[in-house]
Scaffold this active site. Structure first.
Site, PDB file in Angstrom:
ATOM      1  CB  SER A 268      -0.969   0.112   1.201  1.00 34.19           C
ATOM      2  OG  SER A 268      -1.555   1.280   1.515  1.00 34.19           O
TER       3      SER A 268
ATOM      4  CE1 TYR B  18      -3.846  -2.511   5.534  1.00 33.21           C
ATOM      5  CE2 TYR B  18      -2.859  -0.311   4.880  1.00 33.21           C
ATOM      6  CZ  TYR B  18      -3.421  -1.649   4.626  1.00 33.21           C
ATOM      7  OH  TYR B  18      -3.676  -1.842   3.048  1.00 33.21           O
TER       8      TYR B  18
HETATM    9  N1  LIG Z   1      -8.749  -0.753  -0.864  1.00 37.55           N
HETATM   10  C1  LIG Z   1      -7.797   0.084  -0.527  1.00 37.55           C
HETATM   11  O1  LIG Z   1      -7.832   1.400  -0.460  1.00 37.55           O
HETATM   12  C2  LIG Z   1      -6.303  -0.494  -0.384  1.00 37.55           C
HETATM   13  C3  LIG Z   1      -5.165   0.609  -0.650  1.00 37.55           C
HETATM   14  C4  LIG Z   1      -3.973  -0.193  -0.521  1.00 37.55           C
HETATM   15  C5  LIG Z   1      -3.825  -1.364  -0.334  1.00 37.55           C
HETATM   16  N2  LIG Z   1      -4.955  -2.290  -0.177  1.00 37.55           N
HETATM   17  C6  LIG Z   1      -4.554  -3.660   0.058  1.00 37.55           C
HETATM   18  O2  LIG Z   1      -5.196  -4.445  -0.826  1.00 37.55           O
HETATM   19  C7  LIG Z   1      -5.423  -5.723  -0.509  1.00 37.55           C
HETATM   20  C8  LIG Z   1      -6.861  -6.092  -1.060  1.00 37.55           C
HETATM   21  O3  LIG Z   1      -7.714  -5.397  -0.172  1.00 37.55           O
HETATM   22  P1  LIG Z   1      -9.112  -4.968  -0.937  1.00 37.55           P
HETATM   23  O4  LIG Z   1      -9.312  -3.424  -0.603  1.00 37.55           O
HETATM   24  O5  LIG Z   1      -9.504  -5.476  -2.185  1.00 37.55           O
HETATM   25  O6  LIG Z   1      -9.943  -5.353   0.439  1.00 37.55           O
HETATM   26  P2  LIG Z   1     -11.399  -6.067   0.245  1.00 37.55           P
HETATM   27  O7  LIG Z   1     -12.362  -5.650  -0.870  1.00 37.55           O
HETATM   28  O8  LIG Z   1     -11.896  -6.074   1.825  1.00 37.55           O
HETATM   29  O9  LIG Z   1     -11.003  -7.615   0.028  1.00 37.55           O
HETATM   30  C9  LIG Z   1     -10.546  -8.536   0.873  1.00 37.55           C
HETATM   31  C10 LIG Z   1     -10.098  -9.777   0.575  1.00 37.55           C
HETATM   32  O10 LIG Z   1      -9.030 -10.868   1.348  1.00 37.55           O
HETATM   33  C11 LIG Z   1      -9.944 -11.750   1.883  1.00 37.55           C
HETATM   34  N3  LIG Z   1      -9.536 -12.084   3.320  1.00 37.55           N
HETATM   35  C12 LIG Z   1      -9.786 -11.188   4.124  1.00 37.55           C
HETATM   36  N4  LIG Z   1      -9.063 -11.754   5.520  1.00 37.55           N
HETATM   37  C13 LIG Z   1      -8.651 -13.078   4.878  1.00 37.55           C
HETATM   38  C14 LIG Z   1      -8.231 -14.114   5.894  1.00 37.55           C
HETATM   39  N5  LIG Z   1      -7.953 -14.120   7.037  1.00 37.55           N
HETATM   40  N6  LIG Z   1      -7.856 -15.103   5.001  1.00 37.55           N
HETATM   41  C15 LIG Z   1      -8.037 -15.254   3.659  1.00 37.55           C
HETATM   42  N7  LIG Z   1      -8.732 -14.202   2.733  1.00 37.55           N
HETATM   43  C16 LIG Z   1      -9.128 -13.226   3.742  1.00 37.55           C
HETATM   44  C17 LIG Z   1     -11.550 -11.470   1.654  1.00 37.55           C
HETATM   45  O11 LIG Z   1     -12.292 -12.592   1.650  1.00 37.55           O
HETATM   46  P3  LIG Z   1     -12.732 -13.177   2.843  1.00 37.55           P
HETATM   47  O12 LIG Z   1     -13.610 -12.518   3.950  1.00 37.55           O
HETATM   48  O13 LIG Z   1     -14.033 -14.370   2.207  1.00 37.55           O
HETATM   49  O14 LIG Z   1     -11.827 -14.027   3.559  1.00 37.55           O
HETATM   50  C18 LIG Z   1     -11.505 -10.613   0.374  1.00 37.55           C
HETATM   51  O15 LIG Z   1     -11.575 -11.416  -0.814  1.00 37.55           O
HETATM   52  C19 LIG Z   1      -5.175  -5.909   0.920  1.00 37.55           C
HETATM   53  O16 LIG Z   1      -3.980  -6.276   1.273  1.00 37.55           O
HETATM   54  C20 LIG Z   1      -5.303  -4.146   1.433  1.00 37.55           C
HETATM   55  O17 LIG Z   1      -4.291  -4.019   2.487  1.00 37.55           O
HETATM   56  C21 LIG Z   1      -6.127  -1.916  -0.202  1.00 37.55           C
END
Ligand SMILES: NC(=O)c1ccc[n+]([C@@H]2O[C@H](COP(=O)([O-])OP(=O)(O)OC[C@H]3O[C@@H](n4cnc5c(N)ncnc54)[C@H](OP(=O)(O)O)[C@@H]3O)[C@@H](O)[C@H]2O)c1
Length: 264
Positions: A144, A154
């Site tokens: 991130s 985080y």
């Molecule tokens: N959105 C942002 O603004 C942003 C910015 C920078 C970086 N990121 C990073 O991008 C990545 C993806 O995030 P996102 O924004 O796409 O979030 P999201 O829409 O909440 O999706 C998260 C995914 O991770 C899975 N997950 C969560 N906890 C888990 C666990 N304990 N074991 C296995 N799977 C798990 C969830 O599925 P289940 O609940 O079914 O397990 C879901 O498929 C993360 O690493 C986040 O830190 C996000």
């Protein structure tokens, strides 16, 4: 046949990666196999169906909680399967905890470190065993822009992801395996809602689209970038963070954080 394993593939960025990798870009004859990992088995099946119907991809689902030892071990076992080698590993699963450091129970912080650090370390190690033998493979670790700002567990966990990935890229240069840390800014996904954050006050220019981020990541991977920061505005933000004293940048990012986190 290219096989990609994506963690956190049921929502947001992971689902966008799965679509992008299933679509390929290498002509209609190239077939793609996806291995989708997340906790919610029903949702995994639904995404698998969409990828089979939409892209003709072969899809396996692997329900696992990557914040637990047994969940990580199940995915390690799949990555070590030499009969069905994985070419592309995307360590994407992640979450945010709501509130400042003192508001968050230490168990939740530890769960985050297990998912963001231990799972990434162990899955990368398992994938590398086979990738090194085959002298080919790609590992994308989703970090991130927060990795470049001092803001709680985080940010610290994502800074580890960036440094870990940079170190491997250096050490394993010439091995045939490539590594990339992806550092997006705010992406429209379920992330903020799951973390109980009210992101509605963020200006629209701050937001990135998940499919556009996944497409930029795949392009940067092909270009051999080790750290990928999609979009010009976030490239500038990261460039600034690398040159401005971290105490100052930390104050600014904390203030910005409090604006969208009602408890912050
Ligand atoms: N959105 C942002 O603004 C942003 C910015 C920078 C970086 N990121 C990073 O991008 C990545 C993806 O995030 P996102 O924004 O796409 O979030 P999201 O829409 O909440 O999706 C998260 C995914 O991770 C899975 N997950 C969560 N906890 C888990 C666990 N304990 N074991 C296995 N799977 C798990 C969830 O599925 P289940 O609940 O079914 O397990 C879901 O498929 C993360 O690493 C986040 O830190 C996000």
């Amino acid at each position: 046949m290219t096989t990609s394993l994506v963690t956190g593939a049921t929502a947001g960025l992971g689902a966008a990666f799965a679509r992008r990798l299933a679509a390929g870009g290498d002509g209609p004859r190239e077939r793609h196999r996806l291995v989708l990992v997340a906790r919610d088995a029903e949702r995994l099946e639904q995404v698998a169906r969409e990828l089979r119907e939409g892209f003709g991809a072969e899809v396996e689902v692997l329900p696992a909680d990557l914040a637990t030892d047994t969940g990580i071990a199940a995915v390690e076992e799949r990555l070590r399967d030499r009969a069905r080698p994985v070419d592309v590993l995307v360590n994407n699963a992640g979450f945010g905890n709501r509130g400042g450091f003192l508001d968050v129970p230490v168990e939740d912080e530890l769960r985050m470190l297990t998912l963001h650090c231990e799972a990434v370390l162990r899955l990368t190690t398992a994938a590398l065993e086979v990738m090194r033998e085959r002298r080919r493979g790609y590992v994308v670790n989703v970090a991130s822009v927060a990795a470049f700002m001092p803001r709680g567990t985080y940010s610290a966990s994502k800074a580890w992801v960036v440094r870990f990935t940079e170190g491997l890229a250096q050490e394993l240069r010439g091995s045939g395996v490539r590594f990339m840390a992806l550092c997006p800014g705010f992406v429209r996904t379920e992330f903020h809602q799951r973390a109980g954050m009210d992101a509605s006050r963020l200006p629209s220019f701050a937001w990135l689209d998940a499919d556009a981020v996944a497409a930029a990541a795949v392009r940067d991977l092909a270009l051999g970038r080790v750290v990928s920061v999609p979009s010009l505005r976030y490239k500038l933000a990261v460039g600034l963070a690398r040159h401005v004293p971290s105490t100052l940048y930390g104050r600014v990012s904390s203030r910005a954080g409090r604006r969208y986190d009602p408890r912050g």
